[in-house]
Write an enzyme that holds these catalytic residues in place. Structure first.
Site: not given
Ligand code: 3PG
Ligand code: MG
Length: 398
Positions: A38, A199, A356, A379
């Site tokens: 990142r 899941k 990830g 996310g």
């Molecule tokens: C992540 O790592 O998915 C983003 O930086 C967002 O972080 P968060 O899920 O804690 O909002």
């Molecule tokens: Mg996240």
């Protein structure tokens, strides 16, 4: 999509204070960054603004602090890691608003880079509180968002401030939106989605939405077991959300109505305990032993999925199809990753992966470079695949 928001091409940054939202939420162990992907993605935007004579003021969050200062979630180690990769000093301010931030900014020369402390140390960040937004906006003349991976959050630094200052997409954001747009907005078909991971419950919306958008949906990993169980097949001691059987059947019915082919494993590599070197055997999914756990897909499944990849012109992938973190059970995920990469290299398809675990799996297979695009987002990538509007992206639209 790229034409609907402003990019750095239109930003006059020389001599200006540029608030640049980045995602420095990188994995760390003992104060050291363990995966700098990142960070590396935002370097071009930082360099470009600095080279054009802007003052680069970085806004970022780290972890999930509870709205107050918290040593463990300080961005200070991030400043050091960033400086090293940037090849330029990065100043640090111990607060992202107020006197500390103001003084650090006043001390900047054009082309300097400053990182402000974790925006989530203030409750107003996650609440997108107008007073906090105003405090942030005071610090800059313009705003650039390069944090696609945080764009699913309607927070002050990702969304609120974009409405208070002239707002632009940074180069990483721009690349992400262009690549993702190609894959799902106007994809070349057939479009195949591969969704794996442990899941079903965490990806219900995703599966439900994907079946109406893709031509084939490959389901692998632990969540496939939930679907197999829902069809009355034995899953032994495998990871399985039995309470979601009805939901799984609804998704199957929705897929059928939408003429989306759902491809489930037909065979699995089964072991009796969860360990890298556990002895294992292949079984058909109609014959999984009572005490066994499905930890990877078998060769027949790999061939079946590879065949659908061969027909595809676009592949989107989130989630491994087996317990790839255990050496003995990485074969299915790695073989598919290599196959998608090979078809991509041969010019047969556009491939996009995100999340990830998925990125870790592609790195494990040594083929992250072989995909058309690998998103840094978790996310946000999922929400994008679901077809949801991302507040941080929406706020950049003209
Ligand atoms: C992540 O790592 O998915 C983003 O930086 C967002 O972080 P968060 O899920 O804690 O909002
Ligand atoms: Mg996240």
């Amino acid at each position: 999509m790229s034409r609907t928001f402003r990019t750095l091409d239109e930003a006059a940054v020389a001599g200006k204070r540029v608030l640049l939202r980045v995602d420095l939420n990188v994995p760390m162990e003992h104060g050291a960054v363990t995966d700098a992907t990142r960070i590396d993605r935002v370097l071009p935007t930082i360099h470009e603004i600095a080279r054009k004579g802007g003052k680069v003021i970085l806004l970022a969050h780290f972890g999930r602090p509870k709205g107050g200062p918290d040593e463990a979630n300080s961005l200070k180690p991030g400043a050091a890691a960033l400086a090293e990769r940037l090849g330029q000093p990065v100043a640090f301010a111990a607060d992202c608003i107020g006197a500390a931030a103001g003084a650090a900014i006043a001390a900047m020369n054009d082309g300097d880079v400053l990182l402000l402390e974790n925006t989530r140390f203030h409750k107003g960040e996650e609440k997108n509180d107008p007073a906090f937004v105003a405090e942030l906006a005071k610090l800059g003349d313009l705003y650039v968002n390069d944090a696609f991976s945080a764009a699913h959050r309607a927070h002050a630094s990702t969304e609120g401030v974009a409405h208070k200052l002239p707002a632009y997409a940074g180069r990483a954001m721009q690349a992400e939106l262009e690549a993702l747009g190609k894959a799902l907005e106007a994809p070349k078909r057939p479009l195949v989605a591969i969704v794996g991971g442990a899941k079903v419950s965490s990806k219900l919306d995703l599966l439900g939405n994907l079946v109406s958008r893709v031509d084939a949906l490959v389901i692998g990993g632990g969540m496939a077991n939930t679907f197999l169980n829902a069809q009355g097949l034995p899953v032994g001691k495998s990871l399985c959300e039995k309470d979601l059987a009805e939901t799984a059947r609804e998704i199957m019915a929705k897929a059928q109505a939408a003429r989306c082919a759902v491809i489930l494993p037909v065979d699995a590599i089964v072991a009796y305990h969860f360990a890298a070197n556990a002895p294992s055997h292949a079984f058909g999914v109609d014959a999984i032993p009572t005490e066994g756990m499905m930890l990877d897909i078998g060769q027949l499944s790999i061939d079946r999925i590879a065949a659908s990849v061969n027909e595809a012109q676009t592949v989107v992938w989130n989630g491994p199809v087996g317990a790839f973190e255990l050496a003995g059970f990485s074969h299915g995920t790695f073989a598919l990753a290599r196959h998608v990469a090979q078809r991509t290299k041969a010019g047969k398809l556009v491939s996009v992966a995100g999340g990830g675990d998925t990125v870790a799996a592609l790195n494990g297979a040594g083929v992250a470079d072989g995909f058309s695009y690998v998103s840094t987002a978790g996310g946000a990538f999922l929400e994008w695949m679901e077809g949801k509007a991302l507040p941080g992206v929406e706020a950049l639209r003209r």
